[in-house]
Design an enzyme around this catalytic site. Structure first.
Site, PDB file in Angstrom:
ATOM      1  N   THR A 175       0.823  -1.210   0.000  1.00  0.00           N
ATOM      2  CA  THR A 175       0.000   0.000   0.000  1.00  0.00           C
ATOM      3  C   THR A 175       0.860   1.265   0.000  1.00  0.00           C
ATOM      4  OG1 THR A 175      -1.778  -1.122   1.120  1.00  0.00           O
ATOM      5  CG2 THR A 175      -1.587   1.208   1.607  1.00  0.00           C
ATOM      6  N   ARG A 203     -13.842  -8.065  -0.357  1.00  0.00           N
ATOM      7  CA  ARG A 203     -13.013  -7.785   0.833  1.00  0.00           C
ATOM      8  C   ARG A 203     -12.444  -6.351   0.789  1.00  0.00           C
ATOM      9  NH1 ARG A 203      -7.558  -6.002   1.949  1.00  0.00           N
ATOM     10  NH2 ARG A 203      -7.045  -6.720   4.022  1.00  0.00           N
ATOM     11  N   GLY A 205      -9.923  -3.746   3.130  1.00  0.00           N
ATOM     12  CA  GLY A 205      -8.984  -3.681   4.262  1.00  0.00           C
ATOM     13  C   GLY A 205      -9.106  -2.380   5.032  1.00  0.00           C
TER      14      GLY A 205
END
Ligand code: ASP
Length: 308
Positions: A175, A203, A205
């Site tokens: 990231t 999904r 995060g």
């Protein structure tokens, strides 16, 4: 006085797998990104614009798992998440699960500045982007051979993995993020990601979740996280740093080291974070082998890039 710090993900390529040319490429990319933010700050520009500018550079670079370099999900697609926060008024903007946006961080900033909402997801976020005249790109824009090979290694399995690993069984992260304090004393934080390789079921995060992956408050600090997102959501990591400084009066160093090197480490939660406090100090902490990172403080007047 102003300060800016950036990261390109914790859990770098391991030292043994890092070739000199690759290391140079990463350092140059970090240098370019921090300069983009610094250029804004030294002209008296706002921290919010500086963190966006730095993250745009990182999103446009295929080396990092954000924007152009985003990983593949379970269906062989790319789904991107980003968030940005302004410490002056604790306003925030976030997008999750977008598939056709070159620079999700700029869309997150538009959510902050041009909508009455804080978080938009999927098709709705892209509809908002269209209304804001943002050009949508085809998924092929995000294609990258290295990420494709990463995905091939685990695609048939019911697992998902963080980025940056050659050996995906030993997963790592990628990231990107930036935090800054401008000459007016305002703080801002921004984070952007492609999430985890082979992720499914939509999904999401910690990256687009304010308080988890991103947080900024002029009373304390600005935080951007990278790492195993599920833990960062459950531990509300970015907000935790703020709370330790505000309510417990911990120093920047003590707060960041406690959360990253003690609390998260005990949970086996791998990752890192970058923080700039209201006095312009910075702290870049990780419990993984490395974290692509850089910082610049105007009083020291030197860009420092580091990986391990
Ligand atoms: N935190 C990101 C996520 O869980 C991954 C990363 O930092 O590489 O989506």
């Amino acid at each position: 006085m102003f300060t800016i710090a950036i990261h390109g993900g914790a859990g770098t390529l391991s030292k043994s797998a890092m070739m000199p040319e690759k290391e140079t490429a990463y350092r140059q990319a970090l240098q370019k990104a921090i300069e983009a933010g610094k250029n804004i700050l030294e002209k008296g520009g706002e921290a919010l614009d500086a963190v966006e500018a730095a993250v745009i550079e990182l999103e446009n670079c295929p080396l990092f798992n954000a924007g152009k370099g985003a990983v593949f999900n379970h269906k062989g697609e790319h789904e991107l998440d980003a968030s940005i926060m302004c410490g002056k008024n604790t306003s925030g903007g976030a997008v999750a699960g977008v598939k056709h946006i070159m620079n999700p961080i700029s869309l997150a900033k538009m959510v902050l500045q041009k909508s009455q909402h804080v978080m938009l997801i999927g098709d709705g976020a892209e509809q908002f982007a269209k209304e804001q005249q943002v050009e949508l790109v085809d998924q092929s824009y995000f294609y990258n051979e290295f990420r494709y090979q990463q995905w091939q290694q685990i695609k048939g399995e019911d697992t998902f993995a963080l980025d940056h690993s050659v050996e995906i069984k030993n997963p790592k992260m990628g990231t990107v993020g930036a935090v800054a304090m401008d000459v007016h004393g305002n703080l801002a934080a921004a984070t952007s990601t492609g999430g985890m390789t082979n992720k499914k079921w939509g999904r999401v995060g910690d990256t687009p979740i304010l308080g988890a992956g991103t947080y900024a408050n002029n009373n304390t600090c600005a935080v951007s996280c990278t790492g195993h997102g599920e833990f960062f959501i459950e531990q509300v990591v970015a907000y935790d740093i703020h709370c330790l400084m505000l309510y417990k009066n911990l120093s920047l160093k003590d707060a960041t080291e406690y959360v990253m090197l003690d609390k998260l480490k005990k949970l086996n939660a791998e990752g890192g974070l970058i923080v700039v406090d209201k006095n312009g100090n910075h702290s870049l902490v990780f419990n993984s082998e490395g974290m692509y990172r850089a910082h610049f403080n105007s009083h020291v007047n030197k860009i420092v890039t580091a990986i391990y």
